[in-house]
Design a protein around this motif. Structure first.
Motif, mmCIF file in Angstrom:
data_model
loop_
_atom_site.group_PDB
_atom_site.id
_atom_site.type_symbol
_atom_site.label_atom_id
_atom_site.label_comp_id
_atom_site.label_asym_id
_atom_site.label_seq_id
_atom_site.Cartn_x
_atom_site.Cartn_y
_atom_site.Cartn_z
ATOM 1 N N HIS A 79 -41.424 27.070 -40.605
ATOM 2 C CA HIS A 79 -40.642 28.345 -41.033
ATOM 3 C C HIS A 79 -40.706 28.413 -42.633
ATOM 4 C CE1 HIS A 79 -39.439 28.791 -36.732
ATOM 5 N NE2 HIS A 79 -39.761 30.094 -37.100
ATOM 6 N N GLU A 119 -20.292 37.271 -45.563
ATOM 7 C CA GLU A 119 -21.256 38.008 -44.777
ATOM 8 C C GLU A 119 -22.723 37.466 -45.089
ATOM 9 O OE1 GLU A 119 -20.670 40.502 -42.814
ATOM 10 O OE2 GLU A 119 -22.852 41.255 -42.427
ATOM 11 N N ARG A 122 -22.467 34.281 -43.088
ATOM 12 C CA ARG A 122 -22.166 34.116 -41.478
ATOM 13 C C ARG A 122 -23.276 34.895 -40.685
ATOM 14 N NH1 ARG A 122 -17.399 35.206 -38.584
ATOM 15 N NH2 ARG A 122 -18.306 37.238 -37.980
ATOM 16 N N SER A 123 -23.929 35.957 -41.641
ATOM 17 C CA SER A 123 -25.097 36.689 -40.914
ATOM 18 C C SER A 123 -26.392 36.751 -41.377
ATOM 19 C CB SER A 123 -24.349 38.205 -40.696
ATOM 20 O OG SER A 123 -23.037 38.313 -40.390
ATOM 21 N N VAL A 124 -26.450 36.808 -42.483
ATOM 22 C CA VAL A 124 -27.600 37.150 -43.227
ATOM 23 C C VAL A 124 -28.401 35.932 -43.239
ATOM 24 C CG1 VAL A 124 -29.134 37.640 -45.500
ATOM 25 C CG2 VAL A 124 -26.836 38.710 -45.029
ATOM 26 N N PRO A 126 -28.093 33.091 -41.144
ATOM 27 C CA PRO A 126 -28.373 32.489 -39.831
ATOM 28 C C PRO A 126 -29.411 33.521 -39.300
ATOM 29 C CG PRO A 126 -25.881 32.550 -40.410
ATOM 30 C CD PRO A 126 -26.684 33.335 -41.576
ATOM 31 N N SER A 127 -29.464 34.691 -39.659
ATOM 32 C CA SER A 127 -30.561 35.470 -39.012
ATOM 33 C C SER A 127 -31.855 35.336 -39.378
ATOM 34 C CB SER A 127 -29.854 37.042 -39.062
ATOM 35 O OG SER A 127 -30.341 37.471 -40.362
ATOM 36 N N ILE A 128 -32.149 34.426 -40.441
ATOM 37 C CA ILE A 128 -33.712 34.117 -40.777
ATOM 38 C C ILE A 128 -33.949 33.003 -39.860
ATOM 39 C CG2 ILE A 128 -35.041 33.374 -42.855
ATOM 40 C CD1 ILE A 128 -32.761 34.439 -44.502
ATOM 41 N N PRO A 129 -34.963 33.149 -39.197
ATOM 42 C CA PRO A 129 -35.703 32.149 -38.586
ATOM 43 C C PRO A 129 -35.802 30.897 -38.964
ATOM 44 C CG PRO A 129 -36.712 34.086 -37.888
ATOM 45 C CD PRO A 129 -35.987 34.484 -39.261
ATOM 46 N N HIS A 132 -30.934 26.737 -41.615
ATOM 47 C CA HIS A 132 -29.725 26.190 -40.852
ATOM 48 C C HIS A 132 -28.781 26.022 -42.164
ATOM 49 C CE1 HIS A 132 -31.351 25.642 -36.832
ATOM 50 N NE2 HIS A 132 -32.450 25.144 -37.386
#
Lengths: 159, 159
Positions: A79, A119, A122-124, A126-129, A132
């Motif tokens: 990725h 945000e 926590r969200s942006v 981790p939501s990218i494939p 980590h």
DNA sequence: GCTGAAAATTATGCATT
DNA sequence: AATGCATAATTTTCAGC
């Protein structure tokens, strides 16, 4: 032993441009008793060679982006390219570099407040494939950045 | 809700100056159908306000400084100011920031080869009173730096 | 804060060393 | 590479809106 061919005159011009990239060549020429054409030639040569860039630096703090943090990521190799592309597209990312490990990326980010940073962590991210988050640290204050960097003056000494 | 009063026209000018800080105001004016004086006023206002700086960025790699490393330091509080002064005086230091802990400093350094970096880590830093090297990491490649940062265009939307 | 017109300054093209 | 000169373009000054 130097790979370049810039001398003390170039160095002096450099310092002037560092203070004000729009300073007229004629003014610099007057200050150092140079020919105005020489100054313009030197500037052109340095830009052309890729030694310098004359640019506009935007101050994040002025626009309210007062929170700075360093974030350390690990990215799954398949990725990697997509992640880098995604991060570079984000205006919050002010710095992006490969890290020491083959999967490591470091970024520096700018936000208006801690909530936006939270945000992002926590969200942006981790939501990218393949991404980590390994850790992060707030950066209370930056005292020097690359835009102030300059080689030692000895680099410009005459042959 | 914005703290500033720059609009899309300023944004457009900004982008032009980012590409070339010496681009003539008249040329920018023509490109966007603006009055030449307006462009110069806007530039002046942004510089004056401290929103932007027009400067000259030197490329370390061009001058042979191809090794980049991040170094994490702890500094005894009573030596902090002296350490910062010493580090800022070193041309190798391209970045200096406070870290999250009260004693933490992060720096980024540039060297021509690994031997110079090794010497810096082994001798130069430890010889500064109050400095303790907590760790370091090579930076194989930097893909974005602060000189390319720009707020999201929405920041410049009309009222 | 924007614009216009004249004056001053600066940049450019070309030729010379 | 550096420079001088003529010409073109840009910036500055000062004015009014």
């Amino acid at each position: 032993m130097r790979r370049h061919s810039f001398d003390l005159v170039d160095y002096q011009i450099l310092r002037e441009l560092q203070a004000d990239a729009r300073k007229p060549a004629a003014e610099i020429a007057r200050k150092f008793n140079l020919n105005e054409r020489t100054v313009r030639n030197r500037i052109e040569r340095m830009v052309e060679a890729g030694a310098i860039r004359l640019t506009c630096i935007v101050d994040p703090a002025f626009f309210g982006y007062v929170i700075t943090a360093d974030i350390f990521l690990e990215v799954e190799l398949e990725h990697e390219q997509a992640v880098i592309t995604a991060l570079l597209a984000m205006p919050e990312v002010s710095y992006l570099a490969f890290g020491q490990g083959t999967q490591d990326l470091s970024i520096e980010v700018r936000f208006k407040n801690n909530e936006q940073l939270r945000e992002f962590l926590r969200s942006v991210l981790p939501s990218i494939p393949g991404v980590h988050v390994k850790g992060y640290a707030l950066v209370p204050r930056i005292l020097r950045n690359i835009d102030e960097w300059m080689p030692p003056v000895e680099e410009f000494a005459e042959e």
